[in-house]
Design an enzyme around this catalytic site. Structure first.
Site: not given
Length: 386
Positions: A138, A141, A251, A277, A288, A345, A348
């Site tokens: 809610e 809540a 859950e 790439r 590395q 990251q 790029g």
């Protein structure tokens, strides 16, 4: 939308594993055919998944397969639910609310509904004719379930339900909503509200989020909605808090499973990208730093998979408690955030572009550290066990 395959669901390999893998193959083929990139883009733009897709998923056996056979389901164990959840996560289909429908809400009906309630609702849950939601949160809540203000007042053979809920997944599409409310003596009960022909029930905005755009997430309003007393979950008032607490470990396991699959997808996307790439006359993968970052991610993902598998095994044995469920949810979702951030990251500037799936993964992952109990709540639960 070919997806990487997770290593396992449990560490065991028995005869049932063949059935499990056949099911995974069927789920994979269904999603490849009916949930293409074009479909996903259409759902994102619409802010929800087509109702027709829900029914197709039901026909294919993807919805609530652990529902008992006598109620229209396949009667299989929780691992089959996780297959669907993982395959969705491996394809960027987190916005399809089947994880909520099947893995979180349907178990309330399976475990706590009366025989008449199960026979009335569950066959339509399995077919996709009834989409499920659970309304706990809610405006005032969230994690504090005892702080809810929605109330149900007995009036003859009915309850009059009044209150407001927010952040409700499947809120725009749900036909049956399990609503947490206060009944006599401020005890919490769960009322199942059938939304068709329910005067006083209104759906608010389909909330705009920073991720999971295809997942409808709504405000719900109840103003003296007349709900048959026969829709009281379990047939007895005051059982709602115990029912919710009992369902929270599953859950949180569902959320962890989706997060794990999303991590695995992020790694595959990043490995493929860095091998294609080029920078400074060589593939990004040759550097590395790239190799080390991907090695770290691969190790964290393997650790997450082992932790998840062990918790699934505990759950199947009826031994997954609230503390362990909080631990697996905390560890995997926090690791998911780090892994996906590190992967982005390596893309790029392209990682910041919406057209690249890694950017969507980044946004879609953010909610996992909040919903189902924020990380801070998970730490509180774990600390109580020390």
């Amino acid at each position: 939308m070919n997806a990487p395959s997770p290593q396992s669901i449990t560490g065991d390999h028995d005869a049932s594993d063949q059935t499990l893998e056949l099911f995974r193959d069927a789920v994979s083929r269904f999603l490849d055919r009916h949930a293409t990139e074009q479909d996903l883009e259409r759902w994102r733009e619409a802010g929800m998944v087509d109702r027709g897709f829900w029914r197709l998923a039901g026909e294919a056996g993807l919805l609530a397969p652990s529902t008992p056979e006598e109620c229209g389901g396949a009667g299989v164990d929780f691992r089959f639910e996780l297959v669907v959840i993982e395959e969705l996560g491996l394809r960027g289909l987190e916005g399809f609310g089947a994880a909520v429908h099947s893995g979180i809400v349907a178990p309330y009906l399976i475990h706590f509904a009366t025989a008449a309630q199960r026979q009335n609702w569950l066959p339509k849950v399995v077919s996709g004719d009834l989409v499920l939601a659970v309304a706990m949160t809610e405006p005032g809540a969230g994690s504090d379930l005892k702080g809810i203000r929605t109330r149900a007042r007995r009036d003859g053979d009915d309850y009059l339900l009044s209150g407001q809920k927010t952040f409700i997944s499947n809120g725009q599409t749900a036909d049956l909503i399990v609503v947490a409310c206060k009944t006599e003596s401020d005890a919490i009960s769960l009322l199942a509200v059938e939304t068709v022909d329910a005067p006083g029930f209104t759906r608010g905005r389909n909330l705009t989020k920073i991720g999971r755009e295809a997942q409808d997430t709504s405000e719900l309003f109840f103003e003296d909605v007349r709900v048959p007393a026969a829709n009281l979950l379990g047939g007895e008032e005051g059982q709602g808090f115990a029912q919710m607490v009992a369902m929270l470990p599953q859950e949180r396991l569902v959320i962890a499973a989706m997060a794990q699959a999303m991590m695995e997808r992020a790694l595959k996307l990043t490995v493929d990208y860095t091998k294609e790439r080029r920078a400074f006359s060589q593939p990004l993968f040759a550097f590395q730093n790239t190799k080390f970052k991907l090695a770290e991610a691969r190790t964290q993902i393997a650790a997450g998979r082992a932790f998840l598998d062990s918790c699934v095994a505990l759950h199947l044995a009826g031994k997954l408690d609230g503390t362990m469920a909080a631990m697996v949810k905390l560890w995997i979702t926090e690791t998911q955030w780090k892994v996906i951030d590190d992967c982005l990251q390596l893309f790029g500037g392209y990682g910041y572009m919406d057209e690249y799936p890694i950017s969507r993964l980044f946004r879609d992952a953010r909610i996992d550290r909040i919903h189902g109990g924020a990380s801070e709540i998970m730490k509180t639960i774990i600390a109580r066990s020390l």
